[in-house]
Write an enzyme that holds these catalytic residues in place. Structure first.
Site, PDB file in Angstrom:
ATOM      1  N   GLY A  46       0.930  -1.223  -0.136  1.00 34.52           N
ATOM      2  CA  GLY A  46       0.112   0.083  -0.139  1.00 34.52           C
ATOM      3  C   GLY A  46       0.803   1.457  -0.198  1.00 34.52           C
ATOM      4  N   HIS A 136      -4.163   1.545   7.805  1.00 29.79           N
ATOM      5  CA  HIS A 136      -2.665   2.005   7.973  1.00 29.79           C
ATOM      6  C   HIS A 136      -2.646   3.077   6.950  1.00 29.79           C
ATOM      7  CE1 HIS A 136       1.703   1.726   8.033  1.00 29.79           C
ATOM      8  NE2 HIS A 136       1.774   2.302   6.878  1.00 29.79           N
TER       9      HIS A 136
END
Ligand code: ZN
Length: 198
Positions: A46, A136
């Site tokens: 990510g 996150h």
């Protein structure tokens, strides 16, 4: 078009509270493509816009981390986590904090709403690694790093590594390899004015 780079701690973009994107255009799509490339090159799953010094609420993920599995690539624009259930501890890392890892407690399942690159709204119920990476990356958009969420004793262990990174960035700024914090913030402000209501 400008080339993006990963911003490493303590780049001020990592503490920037980003604003919703109000315009999806060719430049933004080009940036998203570059973000996927940077993420794969760094072996991540990510990457948030803050991590490439773009002050916009968007991130890209591919929970497999495998560039061949393009069907697992997802772009989240203006994401909102509207539901959180359960709680789970797992080790996290961050492309802006290379070689730094620590356990973080997060919701086990989430519901997230966002827009895709076509401006279409979608909603997902996610669990496992998928839910963790979305939480996150969403934190990044608020200027929050995973190290803000580790236990105090873990942070004490990680602090020398964070101090090293801070010293390294200061040196690079003194050498002129990286702009000063003041200049970096002015650039974030300029970019923010281009594509948000902020
Ligand atoms: Zn991160």
């Amino acid at each position: 078009m400008s080339d993006l780079q990963i911003a490493y701690f303590p780049h001020p973009a990592l503490r920037w509270k980003s604003k919703d994107v109000t315009r999806i255009d060719a430049q933004l799509k080009d940036w998203v493509g570059q973000m996927f490339e940077l993420m794969y090159a760094a072996r991540g799953i990510g990457l948030a816009a803050n991590q490439v010094a773009l002050p916009y609420r968007l991130f890209v993920i591919n929970p497999s981390g495998d560039p061949a599995e393009t069907e697992l690539e997802q772009v989240f624009i203006n994401p909102q986590i509207i539901k959180r259930n359960g709680s789970e501890d797992a080790e996290e890392g961050c492309l802006s904090l290379p070689e730094i890892f620590g356990p973080v407690t997060r919701a086990e399942r989430i519901t997230v709403e966002a827009f895709d690159l076509n401006g279409e709204e979608f909603a997902y119920e996610l669990g496992g690694i998928h839910a963790r990476v979305v939480q996150h990356e969403s934190d990044h958009l608020d200027g929050v790093m995973f190290t803000d969420k580790v236990a105090a004793e873990v942070l004490t262990e990680l602090q020398p590594l964070l101090d090293d990174m801070t010293a390294q960035m200061k040196r690079q700024q003194q050498d002129g390899q990286i702009a000063s914090d003041k200049e970096l913030r002015a650039e974030l402000q300029r970019l923010q004015a281009e594509r948000t209501d902020g």
